[in-house]
Design an enzyme around this catalytic site. Structure first.
Site, short mmCIF file in Angstrom:
data_model
loop_
_atom_site.label_atom_id
_atom_site.label_comp_id
_atom_site.label_asym_id
_atom_site.label_seq_id
_atom_site.Cartn_x
_atom_site.Cartn_y
_atom_site.Cartn_z
N LEU A 1 0.89 -1.16 0.00
CA LEU A 1 0.00 0.00 0.00
C LEU A 1 0.93 1.21 0.00
CD1 LEU A 1 -2.87 -1.03 2.43
CD2 LEU A 1 -2.85 -1.02 -0.07
N PRO A 2 1.00 1.93 -1.11
CA PRO A 2 2.09 2.87 -1.40
C PRO A 2 2.06 4.20 -0.65
CG PRO A 2 0.47 2.94 -3.15
CD PRO A 2 0.03 1.85 -2.21
N CYS A 3 2.25 4.14 0.66
CA CYS A 3 2.28 5.37 1.45
C CYS A 3 3.52 6.21 1.12
CB CYS A 3 2.21 5.05 2.94
SG CYS A 3 3.51 3.97 3.53
N HIS A 4 4.51 5.61 0.47
CA HIS A 4 5.71 6.38 0.08
C HIS A 4 5.37 7.45 -0.96
CE1 HIS A 4 5.52 2.98 -2.79
NE2 HIS A 4 6.01 3.85 -3.68
#
Length: 188
Positions: A156-159
């Site tokens: 889950l691409p929180c970056h």
């Protein structure tokens, strides 16, 4: 009914609070990647952790939240490791994994629910924009805190969420890992 209400009710995608996994063994492994060592875990056929957290803390969390039987065994995580390696090598742009957010709070689930759709590969958004998307426009800091505790980092691409000024702010794997991920995605 607004889009947010539909998501929260489960009419338009997963409910805000997924059903608790039935008690099942949790399999985990430590996986060395170009962005650091990650703990990967699965239970009942779903990925429950992709974390930079330390092994002892994460296995205790998994034992409390899912099952007291937390076993270090890598075979159940072969597909997760393969997809993560492909992503980090630039050969994959999304994950095809069943996930479960049992380790996330209700607010984290709200923040994470549409993250892959709001921040497609190679694109970013800000904490404030994400707060607006979840209809909490004054909650940018709370969004940042929720993302900082994302139990499914990279998957889950929180970056892809950055400061309003464009600055890279906090990331569970460190700013070098965040920079690596954003640079990787910008090359495509």
């Amino acid at each position: 009914m607004t889009d947010l209400e539909r998501r929260l009710s489960g009419l338009d995608g997963p409910p805000a609070r997924p059903p608790v996994l039935p008690e099942a063994d949790v399999s985990y492994t430590l996986h060395d990647t170009p962005i650091g060592r990650m703990l990967l875990a699965t239970a009942a056929g779903k990925v429950v952790a992709s974390s930079f957290g330390d092994e002892e803390t994460m296995t205790h969390r998994l034992a409390r939240a899912i099952s007291p039987r937390v076993l270090r065994q890598s075979a159940p995580l072969d597909d997760v490791r393969r997809q993560l390696d492909e992503f980090l090598a630039g050969h994959r742009k999304s994950f095809d994994l069943a996930i479960d957010l049992t380790l996330a709070t209700d607010f984290q689930r709200l923040v994470l629910a549409d993250l892959p759709h709001l921040t497609s590969y190679g694109r970013t958004t800000t904490y404030g924009e994400l707060a607006g998307e979840i209809e909490r426009p004054k909650a940018a800091r709370a969004v940042g805190t929720a993302l900082g505790a994302n139990p499914l980092c990279v998957v889950l691409p929180c970056h892809r969420v950055i400061g309003a000024s464009g600055a890279l702010t906090g990331y569970a794997g460190g700013l070098d890992a965040k920079r690596f991920l954003l640079n990787l995605e910008s090359k495509s």
